[in-house]
Design a protein around this motif. Structure first.
Motif, PDB file in Angstrom:
ATOM      1  N   LEU A 273       1.004  -1.144   0.079  1.00 13.48           N
ATOM      2  CA  LEU A 273      -0.120   0.109  -0.083  1.00 13.48           C
ATOM      3  C   LEU A 273       0.844   1.275  -0.303  1.00 13.48           C
ATOM      4  O   LEU A 273       2.088   1.282   0.281  1.00 13.48           O
ATOM      5  N   VAL A 274       0.551   2.169  -0.377  1.00  9.25           N
ATOM      6  CA  VAL A 274       0.902   3.560  -0.209  1.00  9.25           C
ATOM      7  C   VAL A 274       0.286   4.660   0.620  1.00  9.25           C
ATOM      8  O   VAL A 274      -0.831   4.763   0.595  1.00  9.25           O
ATOM      9  N   LEU A 275       1.116   5.302   1.377  1.00 11.38           N
ATOM     10  CA  LEU A 275       0.556   6.130   2.515  1.00 11.38           C
ATOM     11  C   LEU A 275       0.912   7.506   1.723  1.00 11.38           C
ATOM     12  O   LEU A 275       1.958   7.880   1.484  1.00 11.38           O
ATOM     13  N   ARG A 276       0.036   8.493   1.629  1.00 14.44           N
ATOM     14  CA  ARG A 276       0.274   9.995   1.097  1.00 14.44           C
ATOM     15  C   ARG A 276      -0.358  10.683   2.108  1.00 14.44           C
ATOM     16  O   ARG A 276      -1.753  10.688   2.780  1.00 14.44           O
ATOM     17  N   ILE A 277       0.345  11.921   2.329  1.00 13.08           N
ATOM     18  CA  ILE A 277       0.020  12.998   3.499  1.00 13.08           C
ATOM     19  C   ILE A 277       0.293  14.269   2.758  1.00 13.08           C
ATOM     20  O   ILE A 277       1.395  14.546   2.104  1.00 13.08           O
ATOM     21  N   HIS A 278      -0.615  15.176   2.628  1.00  8.73           N
ATOM     22  CA  HIS A 278      -0.152  16.541   2.377  1.00  8.73           C
ATOM     23  C   HIS A 278      -1.257  17.696   3.221  1.00  8.73           C
ATOM     24  O   HIS A 278      -2.056  17.330   3.788  1.00  8.73           O
ATOM     25  N   ASP A 279      -0.675  18.947   2.948  1.00  9.83           N
ATOM     26  CA  ASP A 279      -1.048  20.064   3.739  1.00  9.83           C
ATOM     27  C   ASP A 279      -1.892  20.782   2.963  1.00  9.83           C
ATOM     28  O   ASP A 279      -2.050  20.383   1.528  1.00  9.83           O
ATOM     29  N   ARG A 280      -2.517  22.086   3.195  1.00  7.53           N
ATOM     30  CA  ARG A 280      -3.257  22.873   2.569  1.00  7.53           C
ATOM     31  C   ARG A 280      -2.532  23.591   1.335  1.00  7.53           C
ATOM     32  O   ARG A 280      -3.121  23.990   0.428  1.00  7.53           O
ATOM     33  N   ALA A 281      -1.255  23.866   1.456  1.00  6.02           N
ATOM     34  CA  ALA A 281      -0.502  24.497   0.557  1.00  6.02           C
ATOM     35  C   ALA A 281       0.011  23.284  -0.773  1.00  6.02           C
ATOM     36  O   ALA A 281       0.691  23.837  -1.499  1.00  6.02           O
ATOM     37  N   HIS A 282      -0.476  22.342  -0.457  1.00  3.46           N
ATOM     38  CA  HIS A 282      -0.012  21.157  -1.733  1.00  3.46           C
ATOM     39  C   HIS A 282      -0.400  21.689  -3.052  1.00  3.46           C
ATOM     40  O   HIS A 282      -1.486  22.229  -3.187  1.00  3.46           O
ATOM     41  N   ASP A 283       0.608  21.602  -4.215  1.00  2.00           N
ATOM     42  CA  ASP A 283       0.461  22.011  -5.425  1.00  2.00           C
ATOM     43  C   ASP A 283       0.052  20.860  -6.562  1.00  2.00           C
ATOM     44  O   ASP A 283       0.429  21.146  -7.439  1.00  2.00           O
ATOM     45  N   ASP A 284      -0.291  19.714  -5.800  1.00  2.00           N
ATOM     46  CA  ASP A 284      -0.800  18.566  -6.752  1.00  2.00           C
ATOM     47  C   ASP A 284       0.620  17.916  -7.262  1.00  2.00           C
ATOM     48  O   ASP A 284       0.335  16.900  -7.972  1.00  2.00           O
ATOM     49  N   ARG A 285       1.692  18.345  -6.884  1.00  2.00           N
ATOM     50  CA  ARG A 285       2.755  17.627  -7.479  1.00  2.00           C
ATOM     51  C   ARG A 285       3.031  16.305  -6.591  1.00  2.00           C
ATOM     52  O   ARG A 285       2.959  16.443  -5.325  1.00  2.00           O
ATOM     53  N   TYR A 286       3.613  15.199  -7.037  1.00  2.00           N
ATOM     54  CA  TYR A 286       4.013  14.072  -6.439  1.00  2.00           C
ATOM     55  C   TYR A 286       5.178  14.433  -5.352  1.00  2.00           C
ATOM     56  O   TYR A 286       5.149  13.998  -4.225  1.00  2.00           O
ATOM     57  N   ALA A 287       6.200  15.382  -5.790  1.00  2.00           N
ATOM     58  CA  ALA A 287       7.146  15.533  -5.152  1.00  2.00           C
ATOM     59  C   ALA A 287       6.747  16.544  -3.759  1.00  2.00           C
ATOM     60  O   ALA A 287       7.812  17.102  -3.008  1.00  2.00           O
ATOM     61  N   ASP A 288       5.502  16.919  -3.791  1.00  2.00           N
ATOM     62  CA  ASP A 288       5.188  18.128  -2.972  1.00  2.00           C
ATOM     63  C   ASP A 288       4.460  17.559  -1.808  1.00  2.00           C
ATOM     64  O   ASP A 288       3.422  18.145  -1.002  1.00  2.00           O
ATOM     65  N   ARG A 289       4.478  16.251  -1.242  1.00  2.00           N
ATOM     66  CA  ARG A 289       3.744  15.487  -0.413  1.00  2.00           C
ATOM     67  C   ARG A 289       4.487  14.610  -0.068  1.00  2.00           C
ATOM     68  O   ARG A 289       5.645  14.258  -0.241  1.00  2.00           O
ATOM     69  N   PHE A 290       4.109  13.755   1.120  1.00  2.00           N
ATOM     70  CA  PHE A 290       4.650  12.897   1.627  1.00  2.00           C
ATOM     71  C   PHE A 290       4.154  11.398   0.819  1.00  2.00           C
ATOM     72  O   PHE A 290       2.778  11.234   1.026  1.00  2.00           O
ATOM     73  N   ASN A 291       5.197  10.652   0.701  1.00  2.00           N
ATOM     74  CA  ASN A 291       4.689   9.207  -0.064  1.00  2.00           C
ATOM     75  C   ASN A 291       5.608   8.329   0.516  1.00  2.00           C
ATOM     76  O   ASN A 291       6.867   8.241   0.717  1.00  2.00           O
ATOM     77  N   ARG A 292       5.019   7.106   1.148  1.00  2.00           N
ATOM     78  CA  ARG A 292       5.702   6.023   1.785  1.00  2.00           C
ATOM     79  C   ARG A 292       4.958   4.903   1.547  1.00  2.00           C
ATOM     80  O   ARG A 292       3.802   4.682   1.449  1.00  2.00           O
ATOM     81  N   ARG A 293       5.578   3.745   1.038  1.00  2.00           N
ATOM     82  CA  ARG A 293       5.084   2.448   0.767  1.00  2.00           C
ATOM     83  C   ARG A 293       5.159   1.692   1.980  1.00  2.00           C
ATOM     84  O   ARG A 293       6.126   1.606   2.478  1.00  2.00           O
ATOM     85  N   LEU A 294       3.891   1.001   2.116  1.00  2.00           N
ATOM     86  CA  LEU A 294       3.812   0.243   3.332  1.00  2.00           C
ATOM     87  C   LEU A 294       3.532  -1.315   2.844  1.00  2.00           C
ATOM     88  O   LEU A 294       2.846  -1.627   2.248  1.00  2.00           O
ATOM     89  N   THR A 295       4.501  -2.050   3.436  1.00  2.00           N
ATOM     90  CA  THR A 295       4.418  -3.525   2.942  1.00  2.00           C
ATOM     91  C   THR A 295       3.514  -4.195   4.048  1.00  2.00           C
ATOM     92  O   THR A 295       4.230  -4.303   5.013  1.00  2.00           O
TER      93      THR A 295
END
Length: 337
Positions: A262-284
């Motif tokens: 699975l993938v965990l994704r977290i972003h804040d209100r200022a997120h600009d919709d780019r993949y690199a502008d958020r937290f992404n972590r794979r969870l096995t």
């Protein structure tokens, strides 16, 4: 009391008032209705949060109440005026509801999708305002002293319809209060308040119970992922201020006989919709219980060109990328430490 009722009748535009004042009342209600209609359709919420969306939804009730009163004034000045007061009120209600349904259909293909619940709110607001107005109309039986009870019943029914129209706002306010009470847990599974803050894409969820490693039976949320390019469970508007905490903790349980990613994704209100502008972590996720503790410093430093604002977290998602088959994972805990 009679003076107050005559003033209310005059403000709505009923007789006995001079003709020019009736015309001014009619145009005043029309201007109010058109202004409110333009406000709803042309001005978006400052932020698309559950609170603002709900406020706009329940705002349909007073809006279409004003529209129904404007419709009534035009009918009173039309050839339909000779057809009886009850029929005029019915026509005014139908016209307001038809306008509400038409305004929803105009949203087809736009960025705001039509919502049948808005038409329901329109109907409730129009009915409530017309019922209340009828008790001030000198040409209805409710103005006779012998019908005071009937007038009181109509006013009570109008109030009940308005309360019914505003019920979603009360429920959402209760959900926000429950979210604050549960924090630092982001989900506590003790009630159903989380459902107001959950969205899915090609996925589902259900309240259930699960057995922890220590044998204790605990409430849980079952996440159902579907075969799709992107199957996601989204916690929209988690409690936003994560400052003062060190870790995000997740506990997931799998009854599968093989690992899944699975993938965990977290972003804040200022997120600009780019993949690199958020937290992404794979969870096995291995068979059995899986506990993850993610330092908030890693989440804060995740965007490539800035720091994430931990006081304004906007969304947390858990998703599967192109799963080959349908599978379920149980969420036993989600919160801060």
């Amino acid at each position: 009391m009679k003076v107050a009722e005559r003033f209310a009748g005059s403000a709505i535009g009923f007789e006995p008032v001079p003709g020019p004042r009736r015309r001014r009342a009619r145009w005043a209600w029309t201007c109010v209705a058109l202004a409110l209609l333009a406000l709803v359709h042309l001005v978006g919420p400052p932020r698309r949060t559950l609170a603002w969306v709900t406020a706009l939804d329940v705002g349909h009730a007073p809006l279409f109440g004003a529209i129904a009163l404007a419709m009534l004034q035009f009918l009173l000045a039309s050839p339909f005026a000779s057809r009886g007061r009850a029929r005029l009120y019915g026509l005014a209600w139908l016209a307001a509801v038809a306008l509400g349904a038409g305004s929803e259909l105009l949203q087809l293909g736009a960025d705001r999708n039509p919502d049948p619940r808005d038409v329901w709110s329109d109907a409730l607001g129009a009915a409530a305002c017309l019922l209340a107005a009828s008790t001030f109309d000198p040409h209805t039986p409710f103005s006779a002293a012998s019908r005071k009870r009937a007038r009181a019943i109509c006013r009570a029914l109008a109030l009940l319809l308005l309360l019914l129209a505003f019920a979603p706002a009360v429920r959402v306010a209760d959900s926000y209060a429950a979210r604050a009470a549960a924090f630092p847990a982001l989900c506590d599974f003790a009630g159903t308040w989380e459902a107001d803050f959950i969205a899915t894409h090609r996925a589902g969820f259900a309240y259930t119970s699960s057995t922890r490693q220590d044998g204790a039976e605990v409430p849980a949320l079952r996440l159902d992922f579907e075969p799709a390019l992107y199957s996601a469970f989204k916690l929209i508007e988690p409690y936003p201020d994560w400052t003062g905490y060190q870790r995000l903790r997740l506990v997931l349980r799998s009854e599968l006989d093989h690992p899944v990613d699975l993938v965990l994704r977290i972003h804040d209100r200022a997120h600009d919709d780019r993949y690199a502008d958020r937290f992404n972590r794979r969870l096995t996720i291995l068979p059995g219980q899986n506990a993850f503790a993610i330092p908030l410093d890693e989440i804060r430093r995740a965007p490539d060109a800035r720091e994430m604002d931990l006081s304004a977290i906007a969304r947390l998602s858990v998703f599967a990328l192109a799963p080959a088959e349908r599978f379920s994972i149980e969420l036993l805990a989600l919160g801060l430490e």
